[in-house]
Design a protein around this motif. Structure first.
Motif, PDB file in Angstrom:
ATOM      1  N   ASP A  98       2.260   2.855   7.256  1.00 55.19           N
ATOM      2  CA  ASP A  98       3.345   3.221   6.045  1.00 55.19           C
ATOM      3  C   ASP A  98       2.663   3.984   4.937  1.00 55.19           C
ATOM      4  O   ASP A  98       3.342   5.051   4.738  1.00 55.19           O
ATOM      5  CB  ASP A  98       4.253   2.158   5.727  1.00 55.19           C
ATOM      6  N   ALA A  99       1.553   3.593   4.347  1.00 56.02           N
ATOM      7  CA  ALA A  99       0.963   4.188   3.376  1.00 56.02           C
ATOM      8  C   ALA A  99       0.670   5.582   3.647  1.00 56.02           C
ATOM      9  O   ALA A  99       0.658   6.513   3.028  1.00 56.02           O
ATOM     10  CB  ALA A  99      -0.104   3.219   2.739  1.00 56.02           C
ATOM     11  N   ARG A 120       1.289   7.538   6.159  1.00 51.35           N
ATOM     12  CA  ARG A 120       2.325   8.400   6.525  1.00 51.35           C
ATOM     13  C   ARG A 120       3.214   9.109   5.666  1.00 51.35           C
ATOM     14  O   ARG A 120       3.728  10.255   5.489  1.00 51.35           O
ATOM     15  CB  ARG A 120       3.258   7.771   7.803  1.00 51.35           C
ATOM     16  N   ALA A 121       3.224   7.853   4.594  1.00 51.54           N
ATOM     17  CA  ALA A 121       4.031   8.304   3.100  1.00 51.54           C
ATOM     18  C   ALA A 121       3.496   9.785   2.644  1.00 51.54           C
ATOM     19  O   ALA A 121       4.032  10.602   2.066  1.00 51.54           O
ATOM     20  CB  ALA A 121       4.136   7.395   2.226  1.00 51.54           C
ATOM     21  N   SER A 178      -1.322  -0.761   7.263  1.00 54.38           N
ATOM     22  CA  SER A 178      -1.595   0.466   6.624  1.00 54.38           C
ATOM     23  C   SER A 178      -0.870   2.025   7.193  1.00 54.38           C
ATOM     24  O   SER A 178      -0.908   2.900   6.181  1.00 54.38           O
ATOM     25  CB  SER A 178      -3.240   0.707   6.934  1.00 54.38           C
ATOM     26  N   THR A 215       0.938  -1.296  -0.145  1.00 57.30           N
ATOM     27  CA  THR A 215      -0.108  -0.018   0.043  1.00 57.30           C
ATOM     28  C   THR A 215       1.081   1.113  -0.034  1.00 57.30           C
ATOM     29  O   THR A 215       0.506   2.240  -0.592  1.00 57.30           O
ATOM     30  CB  THR A 215      -0.926   0.007   1.204  1.00 57.30           C
ATOM     31  N   LYS A 216       1.956   1.173   0.634  1.00 57.99           N
ATOM     32  CA  LYS A 216       2.951   2.369   0.563  1.00 57.99           C
ATOM     33  C   LYS A 216       3.386   2.628  -0.783  1.00 57.99           C
ATOM     34  O   LYS A 216       3.525   3.954  -1.104  1.00 57.99           O
ATOM     35  CB  LYS A 216       4.215   1.977   1.348  1.00 57.99           C
TER      36      LYS A 216
END
Length: 293
Positions: free
Chosen positions: A95-96, A98-99, A93, A1-2
């Motif tokens: 990492d996505a 937060r990116a 979820s 997802t990231k």
């Protein structure tokens, strides 16, 4: 997802008025229910990934290479212009979202999967405050129905010892939900390493007043040893738990991934207030089948 979030997102500087939801490790039915709850609040979601309408689509009699449903390329590109993001389940979820926050300044929240009463409350409240909306009557009614079922069925659930195995993002809110029901989640294993998981489970179960065995990474062999030493009233896990349930004659509820030997999980959600009612129905069914027998 990231990778999905960062590689496709393109910021235009003009808000699209939508909200990004990263649903985590859930079924197509859960993705559809998450979208339904978000839309009930008057918010237009961009859900990614989204297998609803694809992996649980209808048989129409017409062949189609690409079924309708899911998330479009245009929506993925516009995630950088959304008014906010929510990642459901920190491992799957975080990492996505937060990116997207780091690269495109899309404000993010990371919360638990909305499994059970309290986790769904946090999801609805997070959306409500971030988008500045009020809670729809439909959502309030479904919450009241879940509370009614909990109240009515409490005597069948109270004090029952439960063993759980599965994905950490699912087990944390599920453990919390079982505590809400007055049950005792005493053995909890996940195959994913992480002291944070064990710490969170210990915090949730602290008021039980008895030792809770939790292991990450752990496996079903370890859990089976625990059960042999001191039995439980209920086992909740994926399909592979059925061998333990059969061996020790334990009421069994299938939950998580994979479920290979039963149907329905791609059509009926276990997230949200509706999903909470279904989970209780499945748990009661298993326990009451034992009573009837």
């Amino acid at each position: 997802t990231k990778a999905m979030a960062v590689q496709f997102a393109e910021k235009t500087g003009k808000s699209n008025g939508k909200f990004n939801i990263v649903p985590g490790f859930v079924e197509p039915a859960d993705m559809a229910e998450i979208k339904s709850m978000v839309k009930a609040l008057g918010i237009d979601p961009i859900l990614f990934p989204d297998t609803s309408g694809i992996l649980n689509g209808p048989l129409t009699g017409k062949y189609s290479m690409f079924p309708k449903g899911g998330v479009s390329m245009e929506e993925l590109k516009s995630t950088a212009d959304s008014m906010g993001s929510i990642g459901l389940g920190p491992l799957a979820s975080a990492d996505a979202v937060r990116a997207l926050d780091t690269q495109f300044k899309v404000p993010c929240q990371v919360i638990d999967l909305p499994i059970g009463l309290l986790a769904t409350d946090r999801f609805i409240d997070g959306l409500r405050t971030a988008a500045g909306v009020s809670v729809a009557d439909r959502i309030t009614r479904e919450r009241g129905q879940l509370l009614d079922v909990i109240s009515d069925m409490h005597q069948y659930l109270y004090g029952k010892r439960v063993a759980l195995a599965g994905d950490p993002d699912q087990l944390i809110p599920l453990t919390e939900f079982l505590m809400t029901l007055g049950m005792k989640p005493v053995y909890i294993v996940t195959g994913t390493p992480g002291k944070a998981f064990e710490k969170r489970i210990k915090e949730i179960t602290a008021r039980l007043g008895e030792e809770v065995k939790v292991k990450g990474p752990g496996d079903m062999f370890l859990m089976h040893q625990w059960i042999k030493n001191e039995p439980v009233d209920l086992l909740i896990s994926n399909t592979y738990g059925k061998y333990i349930a059969r061996d020790d004659d334990i009421p069994f509820v299938r939950f998580g991934f994979p479920i290979l030997d039963r149907i329905g999980h791609s059509y009926f959600p276990t997230v949200g207030y509706k999903g909470g009612i279904r989970l209780i129905e499945k748990i009661l069914g298993a326990l009451m089948d034992r009573l009837d027998r």
